[in-house]
Design a protein around this motif. Structure first.
Motif, PDB file in Angstrom:
ATOM      1  N   THR A   1      17.639 -15.371 -28.867  1.00  0.00           N
ATOM      2  CA  THR A   1      18.266 -15.170 -28.035  1.00  0.00           C
ATOM      3  C   THR A   1      18.863 -16.763 -28.028  1.00  0.00           C
ATOM      4  O   THR A   1      18.598 -17.651 -29.187  1.00  0.00           O
ATOM      5  CB  THR A   1      18.042 -15.013 -26.541  1.00  0.00           C
ATOM      6  N   GLY A   2      20.024 -17.407 -27.646  1.00  0.00           N
ATOM      7  CA  GLY A   2      20.708 -18.722 -27.583  1.00  0.00           C
ATOM      8  C   GLY A   2      21.188 -19.391 -25.993  1.00  0.00           C
ATOM      9  O   GLY A   2      21.298 -18.475 -25.377  1.00  0.00           O
TER      10      GLY A   2
ATOM     11  N   GLY B   1      30.731 -19.668 -22.910  1.00  0.00           N
ATOM     12  CA  GLY B   1      29.857 -20.943 -23.559  1.00  0.00           C
ATOM     13  C   GLY B   1      29.330 -20.915 -24.850  1.00  0.00           C
ATOM     14  O   GLY B   1      29.238 -19.403 -24.837  1.00  0.00           O
ATOM     15  N   ASP B   2      29.668 -21.769 -25.853  1.00  0.00           N
ATOM     16  CA  ASP B   2      29.063 -21.584 -27.506  1.00  0.00           C
ATOM     17  C   ASP B   2      27.821 -21.288 -27.461  1.00  0.00           C
ATOM     18  O   ASP B   2      26.726 -21.523 -26.467  1.00  0.00           O
ATOM     19  CB  ASP B   2      29.854 -21.973 -28.085  1.00  0.00           C
ATOM     20  N   ALA B   3      26.844 -20.360 -28.232  1.00  0.00           N
ATOM     21  CA  ALA B   3      25.686 -20.186 -28.197  1.00  0.00           C
ATOM     22  C   ALA B   3      25.284 -21.727 -28.755  1.00  0.00           C
ATOM     23  O   ALA B   3      25.186 -21.925 -29.790  1.00  0.00           O
ATOM     24  CB  ALA B   3      25.395 -19.525 -28.821  1.00  0.00           C
ATOM     25  N   LEU B   4      24.304 -22.572 -28.063  1.00  0.00           N
ATOM     26  CA  LEU B   4      24.032 -23.898 -28.644  1.00  0.00           C
ATOM     27  C   LEU B   4      23.302 -23.930 -30.042  1.00  0.00           C
ATOM     28  O   LEU B   4      22.450 -24.506 -30.834  1.00  0.00           O
ATOM     29  CB  LEU B   4      23.621 -25.263 -27.637  1.00  0.00           C
TER      30      LEU B   4
ATOM     31  N   PRO C   1      14.317 -17.691 -31.238  1.00  0.00           N
ATOM     32  CA  PRO C   1      13.187 -15.838 -31.264  1.00  0.00           C
ATOM     33  C   PRO C   1      12.590 -16.536 -29.724  1.00  0.00           C
ATOM     34  O   PRO C   1      12.077 -17.849 -29.443  1.00  0.00           O
ATOM     35  CB  PRO C   1      12.903 -15.788 -32.746  1.00  0.00           C
ATOM     36  N   TYR C   2      12.057 -15.426 -29.480  1.00  0.00           N
ATOM     37  CA  TYR C   2      11.096 -14.687 -27.965  1.00  0.00           C
ATOM     38  C   TYR C   2      10.383 -14.358 -28.593  1.00  0.00           C
ATOM     39  O   TYR C   2       9.802 -13.236 -29.600  1.00  0.00           O
ATOM     40  CB  TYR C   2      11.307 -14.042 -27.283  1.00  0.00           C
ATOM     41  N   GLY C   3       8.705 -14.898 -28.236  1.00  0.00           N
ATOM     42  CA  GLY C   3       7.123 -14.358 -28.933  1.00  0.00           C
ATOM     43  C   GLY C   3       6.553 -14.318 -27.628  1.00  0.00           C
ATOM     44  O   GLY C   3       6.531 -14.861 -27.141  1.00  0.00           O
ATOM     45  N   CYS C   4       5.227 -13.433 -27.891  1.00  0.00           N
ATOM     46  CA  CYS C   4       4.490 -13.608 -27.127  1.00  0.00           C
ATOM     47  C   CYS C   4       3.326 -14.569 -27.610  1.00  0.00           C
ATOM     48  O   CYS C   4       2.728 -14.254 -28.850  1.00  0.00           O
ATOM     49  CB  CYS C   4       3.459 -11.733 -27.168  1.00  0.00           C
TER      50      CYS C   4
ATOM     51  N   ILE D   1      20.735 -13.911 -23.062  1.00  0.00           N
ATOM     52  CA  ILE D   1      20.114 -12.858 -22.235  1.00  0.00           C
ATOM     53  C   ILE D   1      19.627 -12.483 -20.705  1.00  0.00           C
ATOM     54  O   ILE D   1      19.641 -11.652 -20.192  1.00  0.00           O
ATOM     55  CB  ILE D   1      18.753 -11.755 -23.074  1.00  0.00           C
ATOM     56  N   LEU D   2      19.093 -13.535 -20.202  1.00  0.00           N
ATOM     57  CA  LEU D   2      18.621 -13.573 -19.108  1.00  0.00           C
ATOM     58  C   LEU D   2      19.670 -14.256 -17.794  1.00  0.00           C
ATOM     59  O   LEU D   2      19.211 -13.869 -17.077  1.00  0.00           O
ATOM     60  CB  LEU D   2      17.522 -15.292 -19.550  1.00  0.00           C
ATOM     61  N   LEU D   3      20.708 -14.558 -18.258  1.00  0.00           N
ATOM     62  CA  LEU D   3      22.334 -15.184 -17.505  1.00  0.00           C
ATOM     63  C   LEU D   3      22.282 -13.575 -18.129  1.00  0.00           C
ATOM     64  O   LEU D   3      22.527 -13.210 -16.109  1.00  0.00           O
ATOM     65  CB  LEU D   3      23.177 -15.799 -18.229  1.00  0.00           C
TER      66      LEU D   3
END
Length: 294
Positions: A125-126, A218-221, A225-228, A199-201
């Motif tokens: 995500t960004g 807006g652009d993704a800054l 990666p997400y990780g557990c 994605i959270l938005l």
């Protein structure tokens, strides 16, 4: 609870060396319990659908790990304890051993890897902006001299502070205690935008009272990666978690889970996010990696 001779010996050895050893599987075997963290408003990864009822994509990943632990330890009746965490306390609760696994919406980066370990990445995500459509805000330059919300303890807050300083935008950055709290700042016109993982938005908008009032712009800054998260220097438990996720990816079950949470209607309002899998995640399914963001 009385410790076994083996466990007591391990703890004595740790005390003698002053080094904190992590053996999550041994602890779970000894106590008969695994403790999972969950988030209260990280839609669609880990969020509440009723009191004390966490659901979501990351929750299902956690549950798959629990089944693997039950099989590994031959403990079909293993107790599963659930604990809510925030962006601010999730890392301390891993490092002090209060929770064994945190699968939510946590960015895997090198700074955090000094304190914890990360499993195979499960999303990319960004940072983007949630705004009211009526605000006419389309990108970061439109936020000059405005109040912008983010969430305490997140990489997004750091990214926005850095961007604000570099671009001399004179934004007033305020932090909510969690994502739902930060969203309320925009909903109540106390902030012009909420800077967070896109994605959270999208998830927050899908579950808003009036989804049509909001949009993500807006652009993704940066892409992260997400990780557990799990305890640092615990290769046995990390291997079990990684092998579980790799198995889901190879079998096609991971993609089915993704479709369920990102492409189909989700609770509580039955609104789909309609977010196809990113090229980065598809590549990660083919070649699983725990590579962090810088």
């Amino acid at each position: 609870m009385k410790l076994s001779a083996t466990m007591a010996a391990v703890l004595l050895a740790v005390a003698a060396t002053g080094v904190q050893a992590a053996d999550t599987l041994a602890k779970i075997a000894e106590t008969g319990k695994i403790t999972l963290a969950y988030r209260e408003s990280s839609v669609p990864f880990s969020y509440l659908d009723g009191p004390n009822k966490p659901i979501g994509f990351s929750v299902e990943l956690s549950n798959a790990v629990v089944e693997a632990v039950k099989k590994k330890l031959n403990k079909p009746n293993l107790e599963v304890a659930l604990m809510p965490v925030t962006s601010q306390n999730r890392i301390p609760l891993i490092t002090n051993g209060t929770i064994d696994l945190e699968c939510g919406s946590t960015t895997n980066n090198t700074a955090r890897a000094k304190d914890v370990s990360f499993a195979i990445n499960h999303f990319y995500t960004g940072t983007r902006l949630l705004v009211k459509k009526s605000s006419k805000i389309k990108n970061y330059a439109d936020l000059a001299k405005k109040t912008v919300a983010s969430t305490t303890g997140t990489t997004n807050a750091l990214v926005m502070r850095k961007y604000n300083a570099e671009k001399n935008l004179d934004m007033d950055i305020v932090l909510g205690k969690d994502h739902a709290d930060a969203f309320l700042l925009v909903e109540g016109d106390r902030a012009a935008a909420f800077a967070m993982d896109d994605i959270l938005l999208f998830g927050l908008i899908a579950n808003a009272k009036n989804p049509g009032d909001f949009e993500v712009v807006g652009d993704a800054l940066q892409v992260e990666p997400y990780g557990c998260m799990l305890a640092k220097d615990d290769p046995a438990f990390k291997k079990l978690v990684d092998d579980t996720f790799i198995g889901l990816m190879k079998s096609g079950e991971f993609e089915k889970m993704y479709t369920k949470w990102f492409m189909q209607p989700i609770p509580p309002r039955g609104v789909p996010l309609n977010l196809p899998m990113s090229p980065q995640l598809r590549e990660n399914i083919q070649s699983p990696s725990d590579k962090p963001a810088t």
